[in-house]
Design a protein around this motif. Structure first.
Motif, PDB file in Angstrom:
ATOM      1  N   ASP A   1       0.835  -1.196   0.000  1.00 20.37           N
ATOM      2  CA  ASP A   1       0.000   0.000   0.000  1.00 20.37           C
ATOM      3  C   ASP A   1       0.873   1.251   0.000  1.00 20.37           C
ATOM      4  O   ASP A   1       1.978   1.243   0.557  1.00 20.37           O
ATOM      5  CB  ASP A   1      -0.911   0.021   1.234  1.00 20.37           C
ATOM      6  CG  ASP A   1      -1.888  -1.145   1.249  1.00 20.37           C
ATOM      7  OD1 ASP A   1      -2.476  -1.428   0.190  1.00 20.37           O
ATOM      8  OD2 ASP A   1      -2.056  -1.773   2.314  1.00 20.37           O
ATOM      9  N   PRO A   2       0.390   2.346  -0.586  1.00 13.82           N
ATOM     10  CA  PRO A   2       1.164   3.591  -0.607  1.00 13.82           C
ATOM     11  C   PRO A   2       0.970   4.436   0.648  1.00 13.82           C
ATOM     12  O   PRO A   2       1.261   5.627   0.643  1.00 13.82           O
ATOM     13  CB  PRO A   2       0.609   4.306  -1.844  1.00 13.82           C
ATOM     14  CG  PRO A   2      -0.814   3.861  -1.911  1.00 13.82           C
ATOM     15  CD  PRO A   2      -0.824   2.434  -1.421  1.00 13.82           C
ATOM     16  N   HIS A   3       0.427   3.826   1.707  1.00 17.34           N
ATOM     17  CA  HIS A   3       0.221   4.513   2.982  1.00 17.34           C
ATOM     18  C   HIS A   3       0.696   3.613   4.116  1.00 17.34           C
ATOM     19  O   HIS A   3       0.779   2.392   3.970  1.00 17.34           O
ATOM     20  CB  HIS A   3      -1.267   4.829   3.217  1.00 17.34           C
ATOM     21  CG  HIS A   3      -1.905   5.679   2.169  1.00 17.34           C
ATOM     22  ND1 HIS A   3      -2.484   5.148   1.035  1.00 17.34           N
ATOM     23  CD2 HIS A   3      -2.057   7.019   2.081  1.00 17.34           C
ATOM     24  CE1 HIS A   3      -2.972   6.132   0.294  1.00 17.34           C
ATOM     25  NE2 HIS A   3      -2.726   7.272   0.903  1.00 17.34           N
TER      26      HIS A   3
ATOM     27  N   ASN B   1       0.779  -2.199  -7.700  1.00 11.66           N
ATOM     28  CA  ASN B   1       1.231  -2.499  -6.339  1.00 11.66           C
ATOM     29  C   ASN B   1       1.027  -3.964  -5.965  1.00 11.66           C
ATOM     30  O   ASN B   1       1.186  -4.330  -4.797  1.00 11.66           O
ATOM     31  CB  ASN B   1       0.504  -1.609  -5.327  1.00 11.66           C
ATOM     32  CG  ASN B   1      -0.997  -1.843  -5.310  1.00 11.66           C
ATOM     33  OD1 ASN B   1      -1.603  -2.088  -6.350  1.00 11.66           O
ATOM     34  ND2 ASN B   1      -1.599  -1.771  -4.138  1.00 11.66           N
TER      35      ASN B   1
ATOM     36  N   GLN C   1      -0.635   9.016   5.720  1.00  9.17           N
ATOM     37  CA  GLN C   1       0.557   9.252   4.919  1.00  9.17           C
ATOM     38  C   GLN C   1       1.789   9.335   5.809  1.00  9.17           C
ATOM     39  O   GLN C   1       1.752   9.924   6.891  1.00  9.17           O
ATOM     40  CB  GLN C   1       0.413  10.543   4.110  1.00  9.17           C
ATOM     41  CG  GLN C   1       1.429  10.696   2.991  1.00  9.17           C
ATOM     42  CD  GLN C   1       1.130  11.894   2.109  1.00  9.17           C
ATOM     43  OE1 GLN C   1       0.973  13.003   2.597  1.00  9.17           O
ATOM     44  NE2 GLN C   1       1.041  11.668   0.800  1.00  9.17           N
TER      45      GLN C   1
ATOM     46  N   GLU D   1       4.295   1.601   4.808  1.00  9.97           N
ATOM     47  CA  GLU D   1       4.117   1.787   3.372  1.00  9.97           C
ATOM     48  C   GLU D   1       5.191   1.011   2.615  1.00  9.97           C
ATOM     49  O   GLU D   1       6.339   0.913   3.042  1.00  9.97           O
ATOM     50  CB  GLU D   1       4.205   3.271   3.010  1.00  9.97           C
ATOM     51  CG  GLU D   1       5.557   3.905   3.308  1.00  9.97           C
ATOM     52  CD  GLU D   1       5.644   5.350   2.854  1.00  9.97           C
ATOM     53  OE1 GLU D   1       4.714   5.815   2.176  1.00  9.97           O
ATOM     54  OE2 GLU D   1       6.643   6.016   3.182  1.00  9.97           O
ATOM     55  N   GLY D   2       4.801   0.418   1.494  1.00 19.17           N
ATOM     56  CA  GLY D   2       5.762  -0.284   0.651  1.00 19.17           C
ATOM     57  C   GLY D   2       6.020  -1.723   1.038  1.00 19.17           C
ATOM     58  O   GLY D   2       6.639  -2.459   0.263  1.00 19.17           O
TER      59      GLY D   2
ATOM     60  N   MET E   1       6.755  10.850   2.858  1.00 17.85           N
ATOM     61  CA  MET E   1       5.989  11.287   1.694  1.00 17.85           C
ATOM     62  C   MET E   1       5.367  12.665   1.919  1.00 17.85           C
ATOM     63  O   MET E   1       5.265  13.470   0.990  1.00 17.85           O
ATOM     64  CB  MET E   1       4.898  10.263   1.374  1.00 17.85           C
ATOM     65  CG  MET E   1       5.431   8.915   0.914  1.00 17.85           C
ATOM     66  SD  MET E   1       6.537   9.032  -0.516  1.00 17.85           S
ATOM     67  CE  MET E   1       5.437   9.741  -1.746  1.00 17.85           C
TER      68      MET E   1
END
Length: 543
Positions: free
Chosen positions: A193-195, A230, A289, A269-270, A293
């Motif tokens: 996920d980007p969060h 992702n 977030q 994240e990641g 970022m």
């Protein structure tokens, strides 16, 4: 200090029996970008949801009463119990939340009856669901309870009062809170996920397998330009190793945690994760977030992209030239024995060596071939043997006696180097690179000087015709070591003699640099494949 589990490259995931404070979480967990498990993070004393949503304690009736009229969008999968993020493998189905609740009740009844098979007639009566799926094919995933950007689409916000923001997240600006619920067993495909993510189990049980972002190569991420960029493209239960050979190492890089009702896991994240959910499991997750970022200005994106890409390329190049496990090499050719090394090239033809005669006669007298160190003499012998074997194999011995004009043309050399780009090899597959790698820098220096003084045409053939991209990379690394071990005057003398052996010094330098760049391009292609899921044909016209 955290322990590293056997066969795993990162420390054991920490488990906290008591949730830390917000300050302790931020400094001791979040800033490390490392997962952690928190027992009792969503306890029944703080969350009404733990008692009111429990399917085995009339929780389905409560949810039906509170939000039954809400229109939800569920995932419909034909590969259940696996739910893949790729939109080609599932579809989104709109239905009243009450219909989904009835599917869950239907599944409970079938399990209580011991049939293990859901009533098809009951499924068929839910006309809002296409093709009469069974409950095992429906998953209510990532349905918003809170969303800071799309407040008008938060249909389940009525359930917000039943949950509390965990103490460790106090002060965070949450991006969203999401509701997850499945009737039958379900698995989400491996993805990141980007969060930052805190996943809390309200009822049931989840098993979460986690991989660090550095495990991306073994997980084969989908192309960065795709709709499911992702997600991993590999099924990890029984991966096709012929198509995805790196997946063999994926499980060695993973760790698994089990979450029961009230437990939570922090997924940075990641971090790739695969989630298995027991029947009738309900969970809530919080997204926010990361500080990294949040504090990354957009006008710096291109710079950070180049810096990170360069770092990954350098790492990949190091992997490609890592010391091979075996040092077995083909024995030197028997046609050139040790005594023959004493006979230099050229015979009476001094004109071909004129460019290297000047200024080195005194040095030559001090280091005749028979006075070379035994290991250096052996290295020289093997290098010459490699060239002669190559010459005999392609029947070009006549061409090696006199360098053709085309070899003095840098443009021609660039054209020749293009041929090698498509046949790049690893260090252990390239005899020249392998031999150069195993030589101490000082021994290689002496061997190259001996070739420049006594066998200039052989040296020219080695560099212009046999130096592959990986060998060029190894050679320049050895040059760096030689530079570190030598004074300024000795360095200058070495390079004057080395390049002076070539009819065209600039052509020799150009071919080394061009093939070194070809090696870096191969590393770049590997980075695109391993980390971005992108495969491109080698644009040899640009090399």
């Amino acid at each position: 200090m955290m322990n590293t589990p056997r066969g795993c490259e990162f420390p054991t995931i920490q488990t906290f029996e008591k949730a830390p404070s917000a300050a302790e979480f931020e400094s001791g967990v979040e800033l490390t970008n490392f997962p952690a498990v928190f027992r009792g993070c969503a306890s029944s004393s703080d969350w009404d949801a733990c008692s009111k949503w429990n399917p085995f304690k009339n929780g389905l009736d409560y949810l039906h009463e509170r939000a039954g009229s809400v229109e939800v969008e569920a995932m419909l999968s034909r590969t259940a119990p696996i739910f893949n993020g790729d939109i080609r493998s599932h579809e989104r189905v709109s239905m009243p939340f009450s219909d989904f609740i009835r599917l869950c009740k239907q599944h409970m009844i079938s399990k209580e009856n011991g049939s293990g098979v859901d009533d098809a007639n009951s499924s068929a009566s839910l006309c809002s669901i296409p093709q009469d799926p069974t409950p095992g094919q429906i998953y209510l995933a990532q349905f918003p309870i809170l969303n800071d950007e799309k407040e008008d689409k938060v249909q389940l916000k009525i359930l917000r009062r039943d949950i509390q923001t965990p103490t460790l997240l106090r002060g965070k600006s949450l991006s969203s809170i999401n509701f997850w619920m499945n009737s039958a067993q379900a698995r989400s495909s491996t993805h990141y996920d980007p969060h930052h993510n805190l996943l809390c189990v309200v009822s049931g049980c989840k098993k979460v397998v986690l991989w660090p972002p550095s495990a991306s190569p073994s997980l084969y991420p989908m192309p960065i330009y795709g709709e499911a960029s992702n997600h991993s493209s590999v099924g990890l239960d029984n991966p096709n190793l012929s198509a995805y050979p790196r997946a063999e190492h994926s499980l060695k890089q993973s760790q698994e945690v089990t979450l029961k009702a009230g437990d939570a896991v922090f997924i940075p994240e990641g971090w790739f994760h695969q989630v298995d959910s027991d029947e009738l499991t309900i969970a809530v997750n919080f997204w926010w977030q990361s500080n990294i970022m949040s504090n990354m200005p957009e006008h710096m994106d291109s710079y950070y992209l180049r810096r990170i890409t360069r770092r990954l390329i350098d790492r990949e190049m190091s992997l490609l030239v890592s010391k091979p496990s075996s040092t077995d090499l083909k024995p030197p050719s028997e046609h050139l024995d040790q005594c023959n090394i004493g006979q230099a090239e050229g015979g009476d033809d001094n004109s071909s060596n004129e460019s290297i005669e000047k200024g080195i006669s005194s040095i030559r007298e001090k280091t005749p071939l028979h006075d070379l160190d035994p290991s250096t003499s052996l290295a020289l012998h093997e290098l010459i043997s490699l060239v002669h074997d190559h010459v005999n194999a392609v029947d070009t011995s006549k061409e090696l006696q006199h360098t053709p004009p085309s070899y003095s043309n840098p443009a021609s050399e660039r054209d020749n180097s293009k041929i090698l780009v498509n046949s790049l090899s690893c260090l252990e597959d390239d005899r020249v690179a392998h031999m150069l790698w195993n030589l101490e820098a000082s021994k290689l220096r002496d061997a190259l000087l001996a070739m420049a003084r006594y066998f200039p045409r052989t040296l020219e053939a080695l560099i212009l015709h046999m130096l592959s991209p990986v060998a060029a990379e190894v050679l320049t690394q050895k040059f760096d070591e030689i530079d570190q071990q030598s004074g300024e005057e000795d360095r200058g003398q070495f390079y004057r003699e080395f390049y002076g052996a070539f009819d065209d010094e600039s052509a020799a330098m150009d071919i080394i640099l061009t093939r070194k760049e070809a090696f870096a391009f191969q590393a770049f292609e590997n980075v695109l494949d391993k980390y971005l899921g992108v495969n491109i044909a080698s644009p040899t016209t640009n090399i």
